[in-house]
Scaffold this motif. Structure first.
Motif, PDB file in Angstrom:
ATOM      1  N   ILE A  51      98.178  13.861  41.555  1.00 48.42           N
ATOM      2  CA  ILE A  51      96.959  14.600  41.195  1.00 48.42           C
ATOM      3  C   ILE A  51      97.359  15.996  40.743  1.00 48.42           C
ATOM      4  O   ILE A  51      97.302  16.971  41.500  1.00 48.42           O
ATOM      5  CB  ILE A  51      95.988  14.649  42.393  1.00 48.42           C
ATOM      6  N   ASP A  52      97.802  16.075  39.489  1.00 44.79           N
ATOM      7  CA  ASP A  52      98.291  17.354  38.956  1.00 44.79           C
ATOM      8  C   ASP A  52      97.365  17.951  37.916  1.00 44.79           C
ATOM      9  O   ASP A  52      97.619  19.033  37.381  1.00 44.79           O
ATOM     10  CB  ASP A  52      99.697  17.177  38.374  1.00 44.79           C
ATOM     11  N   GLY A  53      96.277  17.229  37.586  1.00 42.12           N
ATOM     12  CA  GLY A  53      95.324  17.754  36.614  1.00 42.12           C
ATOM     13  C   GLY A  53      95.785  17.700  35.176  1.00 42.12           C
ATOM     14  O   GLY A  53      95.169  18.312  34.311  1.00 42.12           O
ATOM     15  N   VAL A  54      96.851  16.935  34.913  1.00 44.52           N
ATOM     16  CA  VAL A  54      97.373  16.800  33.546  1.00 44.52           C
ATOM     17  C   VAL A  54      97.230  15.349  33.105  1.00 44.52           C
ATOM     18  O   VAL A  54      97.813  14.445  33.714  1.00 44.52           O
ATOM     19  CB  VAL A  54      98.852  17.227  33.471  1.00 44.52           C
ATOM     20  N   VAL A  84      82.643  14.363  32.895  1.00 42.73           N
ATOM     21  CA  VAL A  84      83.252  15.031  31.741  1.00 42.73           C
ATOM     22  C   VAL A  84      84.237  14.056  31.115  1.00 42.73           C
ATOM     23  O   VAL A  84      85.173  13.613  31.796  1.00 42.73           O
ATOM     24  CB  VAL A  84      83.990  16.312  32.171  1.00 42.73           C
ATOM     25  N   PRO A  85      84.059  13.662  29.845  1.00 45.72           N
ATOM     26  CA  PRO A  85      85.029  12.771  29.215  1.00 45.72           C
ATOM     27  C   PRO A  85      86.421  13.410  29.213  1.00 45.72           C
ATOM     28  O   PRO A  85      86.564  14.595  28.912  1.00 45.72           O
ATOM     29  CB  PRO A  85      84.494  12.608  27.786  1.00 45.72           C
ATOM     30  N   THR A  86      87.418  12.616  29.586  1.00 44.74           N
ATOM     31  CA  THR A  86      88.791  13.123  29.617  1.00 44.74           C
ATOM     32  C   THR A  86      89.703  12.159  28.884  1.00 44.74           C
ATOM     33  O   THR A  86      89.474  10.946  28.871  1.00 44.74           O
ATOM     34  CB  THR A  86      89.294  13.303  31.061  1.00 44.74           C
ATOM     35  N   THR A 117      93.389  18.841  30.649  1.00 42.79           N
ATOM     36  CA  THR A 117      93.825  19.332  31.952  1.00 42.79           C
ATOM     37  C   THR A 117      92.608  19.817  32.735  1.00 42.79           C
ATOM     38  O   THR A 117      91.543  20.062  32.158  1.00 42.79           O
ATOM     39  CB  THR A 117      94.829  20.498  31.822  1.00 42.79           C
ATOM     40  N   GLY A 118      92.772  19.960  34.053  1.00 43.36           N
ATOM     41  CA  GLY A 118      91.720  20.569  34.854  1.00 43.36           C
ATOM     42  C   GLY A 118      91.169  19.656  35.928  1.00 43.36           C
ATOM     43  O   GLY A 118      91.715  18.588  36.237  1.00 43.36           O
ATOM     44  N   GLU A 119      90.054  20.081  36.507  1.00 44.06           N
ATOM     45  CA  GLU A 119      89.470  19.394  37.647  1.00 44.06           C
ATOM     46  C   GLU A 119      88.925  18.011  37.287  1.00 44.06           C
ATOM     47  O   GLU A 119      88.965  17.087  38.116  1.00 44.06           O
ATOM     48  CB  GLU A 119      88.354  20.243  38.255  1.00 44.06           C
ATOM     49  N   ALA A 120      88.411  17.840  36.079  1.00 49.81           N
ATOM     50  CA  ALA A 120      87.905  16.513  35.694  1.00 49.81           C
ATOM     51  C   ALA A 120      89.048  15.506  35.636  1.00 49.81           C
ATOM     52  O   ALA A 120      88.883  14.337  36.008  1.00 49.81           O
ATOM     53  CB  ALA A 120      87.189  16.586  34.348  1.00 49.81           C
ATOM     54  N   VAL A 121      90.211  15.946  35.193  1.00 52.11           N
ATOM     55  CA  VAL A 121      91.388  15.059  35.178  1.00 52.11           C
ATOM     56  C   VAL A 121      91.804  14.738  36.613  1.00 52.11           C
ATOM     57  O   VAL A 121      92.118  13.592  36.945  1.00 52.11           O
ATOM     58  CB  VAL A 121      92.549  15.697  34.402  1.00 52.11           C
TER      59      VAL A 121
END
Length: 277
Positions: A101-104, A71-73, A78-82
């Motif tokens: 590893i905060d997903g932001v 998933v391009p980030t 935010t989220g699991e891909a991040v």
């Protein structure tokens, strides 16, 4: 394959790439723990993902599944891909703290992504798209890229690649700017050796065919390539003399044993990695 070195991961594998796969599956709505172990649950979830998207169902994340899974980030996401990106660490220098590893996807994550992209000769845009994901998801240390439009100031491998192309007969000037003529030279080099994965970028399939095993007494463009890549400011005279031999042995002693003065595939590959600034 040449410019995107996707690794292949299946049952029994473990490590950061597996954590990345698990977090990407979670981003797609699959329920599993990101524990870094590619066990039966992960294999089953991968197989389910493949079936849902019309891919060959083998439970292995390889070069056909990775591009659909990632998933391009970018900044603001935010989220699991991040989290998948952040868990790779992406330190700038030894001793730097790894990313939280905060997903932001904030400024620090973007800075580390850009450094990673610069280190491997990728497009430096701070966005983790397929190209950057492919280097994160490589099964082993890949060869870096040299692309049209890059210069020695932003990709220190440019002169080395140009000297190697000249070694193979390319009528280009080794000027530190990988422009259209250099791009055409690598495209012709590729066409002479294969029918697929042809482009104007020096990639995974090209370096092993461009490099030449060298030792003291050799001379020519390949020696100039080594001299541009070695630290210490050697004269780029194309003569593999005592000073070049000593520099090669010093480098091998630190990064690429054995310390034998022979520039073979392992030494070449290590010279092209970002080991110092």
């Amino acid at each position: 394959m040449n410019v995107q070195p996707w690794g292949s991961f299946g049952a029994g594998e473990s490590g950061r790439a597996v954590v990345g796969i698990q977090r990407l599956l979670r981003e797609h709505g699959h329920s599993l723990t990101a524990d870094g172990t590619y066990g039966p649950v992960t294999a089953a979830e991968v197989a389910s993902f493949q079936a849902d998207r019309g891919l060959a169902v083998d439970g292995v994340v390889g070069m056909h599944t990775w591009p659909v899974l990632v998933v391009p980030t970018r900044v603001g996401d935010t989220g699991e891909a991040v989290r998948a990106v952040q868990q790779f660490g992406l330190v700038r220098f030894p001793g730097d703290p790894e990313l939280v590893i905060d997903g932001v996807f904030g400024p620090l994550t973007a800075e580390r992504v850009r450094f990673f992209q610069e280190s491997w000769g990728l497009t430096i845009d701070g966005t983790v798209g397929p190209e950057t994901w492919s280097f994160l998801g490589a099964a082993r240390l890949p060869w870096p890229l040299v692309k049209v439009g890059t210069c020695q100031e932003t990709n220190w491998r440019v002169l080395g690649s140009q000297h190697l192309l000249r070694q193979h007969g390319a009528p280009i000037v080794a000027d530190g700017l990988f422009g259209p003529l250099s791009g055409e030279a690598i495209r012709r080099f590729q066409q002479a050796r294969r029918s697929r994965f042809v482009s104007t970028t020096v990639g995974q399939l090209d370096w092993p065919e461009l490099i030449v095993t060298l030792q003291q007494g050799d001379a020519g463009e390949a020696v100039r390539a080594v001299q541009t890549l070695l630290p210490g400011g050697l004269a780029v005279d194309g003569v593999f003399g005592p000073l070049t031999d000593a520099a090669v042995r010093d480098f091998q002693g630190m990064f690429a044993p054995p310390k034998d003065g022979v520039v073979g595939p392992i030494t070449w590959h290590t010279l092209l990695l970002r080991l110092f600034d």
